[in-house]
Design a protein around this motif. Structure first.
Motif, PDB file in Angstrom:
ATOM      1  N   ARG A   3       0.516  -1.423  -0.208  1.00 52.48           N
ATOM      2  CA  ARG A   3      -0.347  -0.347   0.152  1.00 52.48           C
ATOM      3  C   ARG A   3       0.817   0.954  -0.099  1.00 52.48           C
ATOM      4  NH1 ARG A   3      -2.743  -2.642   3.324  1.00 52.48           N
ATOM      5  NH2 ARG A   3      -2.272  -1.681   5.321  1.00 52.48           N
ATOM      6  N   LEU A   4       2.141   1.508   0.795  1.00 49.60           N
ATOM      7  CA  LEU A   4       2.929   2.738   0.613  1.00 49.60           C
ATOM      8  C   LEU A   4       3.661   2.534  -0.897  1.00 49.60           C
ATOM      9  CD1 LEU A   4       4.829   1.655   4.628  1.00 49.60           C
ATOM     10  CD2 LEU A   4       2.585   3.436   3.516  1.00 49.60           C
ATOM     11  N   LEU A   5       3.478   1.641  -1.070  1.00 51.87           N
ATOM     12  CA  LEU A   5       4.183   1.739  -2.826  1.00 51.87           C
ATOM     13  C   LEU A   5       3.109   2.168  -3.516  1.00 51.87           C
ATOM     14  CD1 LEU A   5       6.590  -1.139  -2.827  1.00 51.87           C
ATOM     15  CD2 LEU A   5       7.985   0.984  -2.320  1.00 51.87           C
ATOM     16  N   ALA A   6       1.824   1.242  -3.349  1.00 55.50           N
ATOM     17  CA  ALA A   6       1.551   2.071  -4.693  1.00 55.50           C
ATOM     18  C   ALA A   6       1.071   3.173  -4.057  1.00 55.50           C
ATOM     19  CB  ALA A   6       0.045   1.096  -4.852  1.00 55.50           C
ATOM     20  N   ARG A   7       0.833   3.638  -2.955  1.00 50.49           N
ATOM     21  CA  ARG A   7      -0.266   4.891  -2.642  1.00 50.49           C
ATOM     22  C   ARG A   7       1.088   5.773  -1.638  1.00 50.49           C
ATOM     23  NH1 ARG A   7      -4.014   1.789  -0.079  1.00 50.49           N
ATOM     24  NH2 ARG A   7      -5.063   1.088  -1.559  1.00 50.49           N
ATOM     25  N   PRO A   8       2.039   6.466  -2.254  1.00 51.85           N
ATOM     26  CA  PRO A   8       3.355   7.322  -2.080  1.00 51.85           C
ATOM     27  C   PRO A   8       2.486   8.070  -1.042  1.00 51.85           C
ATOM     28  CG  PRO A   8       3.802   7.297  -4.624  1.00 51.85           C
ATOM     29  CD  PRO A   8       2.374   7.073  -3.905  1.00 51.85           C
ATOM     30  N   ARG A   9       1.349   9.253  -1.015  1.00 51.83           N
ATOM     31  CA  ARG A   9       1.317   9.787  -0.039  1.00 51.83           C
ATOM     32  C   ARG A   9       0.668   9.611   1.369  1.00 51.83           C
ATOM     33  NH1 ARG A   9      -2.814  12.920  -4.556  1.00 51.83           N
ATOM     34  NH2 ARG A   9      -1.295  14.556  -5.070  1.00 51.83           N
ATOM     35  N   VAL A  37       7.152   7.942   6.655  1.00 47.88           N
ATOM     36  CA  VAL A  37       7.943   6.779   6.429  1.00 47.88           C
ATOM     37  C   VAL A  37       8.552   7.021   5.006  1.00 47.88           C
ATOM     38  CG1 VAL A  37       7.419   5.125   8.144  1.00 47.88           C
ATOM     39  CG2 VAL A  37       5.713   5.282   5.887  1.00 47.88           C
ATOM     40  N   LEU A  38       9.230   6.031   4.624  1.00 48.85           N
ATOM     41  CA  LEU A  38       9.786   5.412   3.453  1.00 48.85           C
ATOM     42  C   LEU A  38       9.684   4.360   2.797  1.00 48.85           C
ATOM     43  CD1 LEU A  38      13.161   5.322   3.276  1.00 48.85           C
ATOM     44  CD2 LEU A  38      13.194   7.877   4.251  1.00 48.85           C
ATOM     45  N   VAL A  39      10.385   4.491   1.917  1.00 47.98           N
ATOM     46  CA  VAL A  39      10.297   2.539   1.632  1.00 47.98           C
ATOM     47  C   VAL A  39      12.239   2.601   1.096  1.00 47.98           C
ATOM     48  CG1 VAL A  39       9.835   0.825   0.538  1.00 47.98           C
ATOM     49  CG2 VAL A  39       7.559   2.069   1.726  1.00 47.98           C
ATOM     50  N   ARG A  57       8.826 -10.526  -4.325  1.00 46.46           N
ATOM     51  CA  ARG A  57       8.826  -9.611  -5.615  1.00 46.46           C
ATOM     52  C   ARG A  57       6.946  -8.921  -5.537  1.00 46.46           C
ATOM     53  NH1 ARG A  57      10.765 -14.589  -7.386  1.00 46.46           N
ATOM     54  NH2 ARG A  57       8.936 -15.707  -7.875  1.00 46.46           N
ATOM     55  N   ALA A  58       6.485  -9.571  -5.037  1.00 50.83           N
ATOM     56  CA  ALA A  58       5.205  -8.611  -4.586  1.00 50.83           C
ATOM     57  C   ALA A  58       5.216  -7.414  -4.506  1.00 50.83           C
ATOM     58  CB  ALA A  58       3.815  -9.716  -4.201  1.00 50.83           C
ATOM     59  N   ILE A  59       6.016  -7.168  -3.176  1.00 51.85           N
ATOM     60  CA  ILE A  59       6.345  -5.817  -2.622  1.00 51.85           C
ATOM     61  C   ILE A  59       7.465  -4.752  -3.256  1.00 51.85           C
ATOM     62  CG2 ILE A  59       6.118  -7.007  -0.014  1.00 51.85           C
ATOM     63  CD1 ILE A  59       8.556  -6.656   0.848  1.00 51.85           C
ATOM     64  N   SER A  60       8.874  -5.760  -3.891  1.00 52.79           N
ATOM     65  CA  SER A  60       9.285  -4.819  -4.687  1.00 52.79           C
ATOM     66  C   SER A  60       8.983  -4.041  -5.019  1.00 52.79           C
ATOM     67  CB  SER A  60      10.796  -5.537  -4.785  1.00 52.79           C
ATOM     68  OG  SER A  60      11.717  -5.043  -5.140  1.00 52.79           O
ATOM     69  N   PRO A  61       9.541  -2.890  -5.659  1.00 52.15           N
ATOM     70  CA  PRO A  61       8.671  -1.324  -7.068  1.00 52.15           C
ATOM     71  C   PRO A  61       9.459  -2.064  -8.112  1.00 52.15           C
ATOM     72  CG  PRO A  61      10.240  -0.115  -5.474  1.00 52.15           C
ATOM     73  CD  PRO A  61       9.656  -1.897  -4.514  1.00 52.15           C
ATOM     74  N   VAL A  62      11.011  -3.229  -7.861  1.00 52.28           N
ATOM     75  CA  VAL A  62      11.651  -3.245  -8.685  1.00 52.28           C
ATOM     76  C   VAL A  62      10.707  -4.390  -9.527  1.00 52.28           C
ATOM     77  CG1 VAL A  62      13.384  -0.956  -8.171  1.00 52.28           C
ATOM     78  CG2 VAL A  62      13.091  -4.325  -7.528  1.00 52.28           C
TER      79      VAL A  62
END
Length: 189
Positions: free
Chosen positions: A8-14, A21-23, A77-82
């Motif tokens: 969710r944090l990666l999908a919604r940067p706001r 926080v940051l990822v 792989r599901a949580i990594s943004p790359v």
């Protein structure tokens, strides 16, 4: 549950920004975040990784008693943004800097102002270049993308953890304040 939160944090940067926080994705960014003592909320490492750098980061996290979650490769792989994940992702508190810290006293060094930058990768490159050039801080205007967006962090190569950054500043009043403090600023039109 924690995996879903990172997704969710990666999908919604706001949401990242709102939560403070940051990822950080990848060996270098996680190592930089740990090195600069950013408080770690969660650290995910791929189970049975054979990478010695990941093993060292996991050992460091275990020694420091950080919240560490070993996860299976398909979940990772599901949580990594790359596309090609390195096997480690961390959720950290954002560095916090006050504008008075950057320009409250006498001018000292150079500040870089990012006005209206919309591409996170470009902003990350600016942060990396500013740090390399010896700038004392980065000021992001209200219209500028989040400097702690995961793509900006990747492009900054960790510079965003070491360079004082303030965000959401109004451009014209900020330039005027800097000019009043005897910083050399572009002409206001």
């Amino acid at each position: 549950r924690q995996v879903g939160r990172v997704r969710r944090l990666l999908a919604r940067p706001r949401e990242c920004r709102k939560a403070g926080v940051l990822v950080a994705d990848g060996i270098h960014l996680v190592a930089e975040a740990l090195d600069t003592q950013l408080p770690c909320r969660m650290l995910f490492a791929e189970v049975n990784s054979r990478n010695p750098e990941i093993a060292s980061l996991v050992e460091n996290a275990t020694r420091r008693r950080l919240p560490l979650y070993p996860i299976l490769p398909h979940l990772f792989r599901a949580i990594s943004p790359v596309e090609t994940p390195q096997g480690i992702v961390g959720v950290f508190d954002r560095p916090r800097h006050d504008r008075n810290e950057l320009w409250g006293g006498q001018p000292s060094g150079n500040l870089v102002i990012a006005g209206g930058i919309q591409d996170p990768t470009n902003l990350g490159s600016i942060a990396r270049s500013a740090l390399a050039a010896g700038a004392t801080g980065l000021v992001c205007t209200e219209e500028t993308v989040d400097p702690f967006h995961h793509r900006a962090l990747r492009a900054s190569m960790g510079a965003a953890f070491r360079l004082p950054i303030v965000t959401d500043q109004a451009l014209r009043p900020t330039l005027q304040k800097l000019k009043n403090r005897v910083y050399h600023t572009p002409a206001l039109t």
